[in-house]
Design a protein around this motif. Structure first.
Motif, PDB file in Angstrom:
ATOM      1  N   ILE A   1      50.041  38.841  28.303  1.00 41.00           N
ATOM      2  CA  ILE A   1      49.712  39.927  29.441  1.00 41.00           C
ATOM      3  C   ILE A   1      48.498  40.459  29.146  1.00 41.00           C
ATOM      4  CG2 ILE A   1      50.176  41.675  31.187  1.00 41.00           C
ATOM      5  CD1 ILE A   1      51.519  39.032  31.714  1.00 41.00           C
ATOM      6  N   LEU A   2      48.232  41.191  27.780  1.00 43.48           N
ATOM      7  CA  LEU A   2      47.261  41.947  27.353  1.00 43.48           C
ATOM      8  C   LEU A   2      46.132  41.072  27.120  1.00 43.48           C
ATOM      9  CD1 LEU A   2      49.085  44.412  24.717  1.00 43.48           C
ATOM     10  CD2 LEU A   2      47.687  45.223  26.838  1.00 43.48           C
ATOM     11  N   SER A   3      46.223  40.070  26.498  1.00 40.19           N
ATOM     12  CA  SER A   3      45.202  38.934  26.611  1.00 40.19           C
ATOM     13  C   SER A   3      44.902  38.594  27.735  1.00 40.19           C
ATOM     14  CB  SER A   3      45.574  37.694  25.773  1.00 40.19           C
ATOM     15  OG  SER A   3      46.488  37.001  26.311  1.00 40.19           O
ATOM     16  N   LEU A   4      45.480  38.390  28.820  1.00 36.78           N
ATOM     17  CA  LEU A   4      44.958  38.023  30.080  1.00 36.78           C
ATOM     18  C   LEU A   4      44.109  39.323  30.585  1.00 36.78           C
ATOM     19  CD1 LEU A   4      47.969  36.244  31.590  1.00 36.78           C
ATOM     20  CD2 LEU A   4      45.955  35.218  30.904  1.00 36.78           C
ATOM     21  N   ASP A   5      44.521  40.193  30.399  1.00 31.80           N
ATOM     22  CA  ASP A   5      43.673  41.570  30.961  1.00 31.80           C
ATOM     23  C   ASP A   5      42.539  41.535  30.151  1.00 31.80           C
ATOM     24  OD1 ASP A   5      43.911  44.035  32.782  1.00 31.80           O
ATOM     25  OD2 ASP A   5      44.363  45.003  31.067  1.00 31.80           O
ATOM     26  N   ALA A   6      42.569  41.355  28.848  1.00 37.24           N
ATOM     27  CA  ALA A   6      41.322  41.553  28.188  1.00 37.24           C
ATOM     28  C   ALA A   6      40.120  40.569  28.611  1.00 37.24           C
ATOM     29  CB  ALA A   6      41.558  41.124  26.661  1.00 37.24           C
ATOM     30  N   PHE A   7      40.558  39.263  28.644  1.00 40.58           N
ATOM     31  CA  PHE A   7      39.635  38.212  29.210  1.00 40.58           C
ATOM     32  C   PHE A   7      39.455  38.253  30.678  1.00 40.58           C
ATOM     33  CE2 PHE A   7      40.861  37.141  24.893  1.00 40.58           C
ATOM     34  CZ  PHE A   7      39.771  36.888  24.458  1.00 40.58           C
ATOM     35  N   PHE A   8      40.525  38.593  31.622  1.00 38.50           N
ATOM     36  CA  PHE A   8      40.172  38.326  32.941  1.00 38.50           C
ATOM     37  C   PHE A   8      40.845  39.529  33.778  1.00 38.50           C
ATOM     38  CE2 PHE A   8      41.218  34.236  30.855  1.00 38.50           C
ATOM     39  CZ  PHE A   8      40.588  33.518  31.259  1.00 38.50           C
ATOM     40  N   PRO A   9      39.990  40.722  33.507  1.00 36.19           N
ATOM     41  CA  PRO A   9      40.369  41.970  34.116  1.00 36.19           C
ATOM     42  C   PRO A   9      40.369  41.892  35.554  1.00 36.19           C
ATOM     43  CG  PRO A   9      38.239  42.071  33.244  1.00 36.19           C
ATOM     44  CD  PRO A   9      38.687  40.489  32.916  1.00 36.19           C
ATOM     45  N   TYR A  10      40.961  42.996  36.335  1.00 36.08           N
ATOM     46  CA  TYR A  10      40.934  43.153  37.515  1.00 36.08           C
ATOM     47  C   TYR A  10      41.230  42.058  38.487  1.00 36.08           C
ATOM     48  CZ  TYR A  10      37.988  46.784  35.109  1.00 36.08           C
ATOM     49  OH  TYR A  10      37.705  47.820  34.456  1.00 36.08           O
ATOM     50  N   ASP A  11      40.372  41.489  39.292  1.00 36.40           N
ATOM     51  CA  ASP A  11      40.735  40.410  40.246  1.00 36.40           C
ATOM     52  C   ASP A  11      40.114  38.862  39.782  1.00 36.40           C
ATOM     53  OD1 ASP A  11      38.118  41.037  40.743  1.00 36.40           O
ATOM     54  OD2 ASP A  11      38.335  41.208  42.982  1.00 36.40           O
ATOM     55  N   THR A  12      39.475  38.984  38.471  1.00 39.73           N
ATOM     56  CA  THR A  12      38.738  37.767  37.996  1.00 39.73           C
ATOM     57  C   THR A  12      39.913  36.535  37.719  1.00 39.73           C
ATOM     58  OG1 THR A  12      38.805  38.448  35.806  1.00 39.73           O
ATOM     59  CG2 THR A  12      37.131  38.961  37.211  1.00 39.73           C
ATOM     60  N   LEU A  13      41.211  36.857  37.570  1.00 42.55           N
ATOM     61  CA  LEU A  13      42.074  35.937  37.350  1.00 42.55           C
ATOM     62  C   LEU A  13      43.002  35.387  38.788  1.00 42.55           C
ATOM     63  CD1 LEU A  13      43.254  33.929  35.137  1.00 42.55           C
ATOM     64  CD2 LEU A  13      45.071  35.555  34.671  1.00 42.55           C
ATOM     65  N   GLY A  14      42.458  34.546  39.411  1.00 40.07           N
ATOM     66  CA  GLY A  14      42.819  34.343  41.022  1.00 40.07           C
ATOM     67  C   GLY A  14      44.274  34.129  41.100  1.00 40.07           C
ATOM     68  N   PRO A  15      44.855  33.345  40.506  1.00 43.88           N
ATOM     69  CA  PRO A  15      46.459  32.892  40.611  1.00 43.88           C
ATOM     70  C   PRO A  15      47.386  34.205  40.530  1.00 43.88           C
ATOM     71  CG  PRO A  15      45.474  31.230  39.024  1.00 43.88           C
ATOM     72  CD  PRO A  15      44.394  32.302  39.380  1.00 43.88           C
ATOM     73  N   LEU A  16      47.020  35.084  39.510  1.00 44.48           N
ATOM     74  CA  LEU A  16      47.853  36.252  39.501  1.00 44.48           C
ATOM     75  C   LEU A  16      47.643  37.338  40.498  1.00 44.48           C
ATOM     76  CD1 LEU A  16      47.877  36.911  35.411  1.00 44.48           C
ATOM     77  CD2 LEU A  16      49.494  35.712  37.068  1.00 44.48           C
TER      78      LEU A  16
END
Length: 315
Positions: A144-159
């Motif tokens: 989850i931290l890696s996703l937050d680091a690379f795709f913060p805020y609303d950049t990761l559409g599916p989540l």
């Protein structure tokens, strides 16, 4: 009779975590992406799964893990002596968006590797069925931290996809309870309450999507250990997910209530925001697992009295 080898094994596994608590107490923060608070919860999982086991760990295996524990402690010390600065500097090379999530991610990766290696030395491949929850919790947090680091805020559409539905539900509750004025636009809430107006933009971590993922991983590992019918495992899993979503909705509501009834000061609100998720999710996770254990223990005792133990073919 106490299994002293198991107690020694637990203490060896716990040593890097206890060291971080004693040597660097400020690092034990309860926000999911700003500290090592998750270490303590992983340790609780490990202790809960190992304490009371009658498996004897050989002295040779215990001694083999001690150097690895010391190496892990050395990593924690090195962070305070230049390694963290190196990690921060390396973030730009990997196009990291949120540096703090990036640096804490490595803490959880290192601790997850240590505990997996330690358990593997102690129990071999059996560790996956003996004590999987702690490593999975740490690994899930690192992911989850890696996703937050690379795709913060609303950049990761599916989540981010389900967030507007959470926001709409929250606005409906606020309106129904007449706590103030609330308007939803996509993932933004416009609130007006006793202390003025505030706009809250909700991203997937704040909506607790990360807790749904972590819950799924931990409860999946927990169900793997339990000798109960698959239908009951599925039922517990679904109920747990529903409960986690409910907890997340309560979290968003509490953040809104804080802005409506307590303060619209950004600094004070942010302090509450940092801890609001974990102080609700983690107790819920432990409470749910405890309830499942109690229900299944009573059920097993009842079946034993009736002479009808569950078949392993159905689990």
């Amino acid at each position: 009779m106490q299994n002293w080898s198991m107690i020694a094994g637990i203490l060896i596994i716990a040593s890097p975590i206890l060291f971080s608590m004693i040597a660097y107490p400020d690092s034990i923060a309860w926000s999911w992406n700003e500290g090592r608070g998750g270490y303590l919860f992983a340790l609780v999982f490990v202790v809960a799964e190992l304490v009371g086991l009658k498996i004897v760990i050989s002295k040779k295996r215990l001694l083999a893990v001690i150097p690895i524990a010391l190496l892990t402690i050395s990593y924690l010390v090195s962070l305070e002596n230049g390694l963290r600065d190196y990690l921060v500097a390396s973030a730009e090379q990997f196009d990291v968006q949120l540096i703090y999530s990036w640096t804490w991610m490595w803490d959880f990766i290192v601790m997850a590797i240590f505990i997996v290696v330690a358990l593997s030395i102690f129990f071999g491949r059996r560790w996956i069925r003996i004590a999987p929850a702690g490593p999975i919790f740490l690994t899930g947090t690192a992911i989850i931290l890696s996703l937050d680091a690379f795709f913060p805020y609303d950049t990761l559409g599916p989540l981010q996809y389900i967030v507007p539905y959470f926001v709409q539900a929250n606005v409906w509750v606020i309106t129904a309870l007449d706590l103030g004025t609330a308007i939803a636009r996509d993932n933004v809430m416009f609130l007006r309450g006793d202390h003025g107006s505030m706009a809250l933009q909700v991203f997937w971590p704040s909506a607790g999507v990360h807790s749904i993922i972590i819950f799924s991983l931990v409860i999946g590992a927990f169900m793997l250990k339990m000798n109960i019918p698959r239908a009951r495992k599925s039922m517990y899993f679904v109920l747990g997910i529903i409960g986690t979503i409910t907890v997340n909705l309560i979290r968003i509501f509490s953040l809104s209530w804080y802005a409506l009834k307590v303060t619209t000061d950004p600094v004070a609100w942010e302090e509450y925001h940092k801890i609001a998720g974990e102080i609700m999710f983690l107790p819920w996770l432990f409470a749910f697992i405890l309830v499942v254990i109690l229900i299944e223990s009573r059920r097993l005792k009842k079946l034993e009295k009736q002479g009808k133990l569950p078949s392993k073919n159905n689990s």
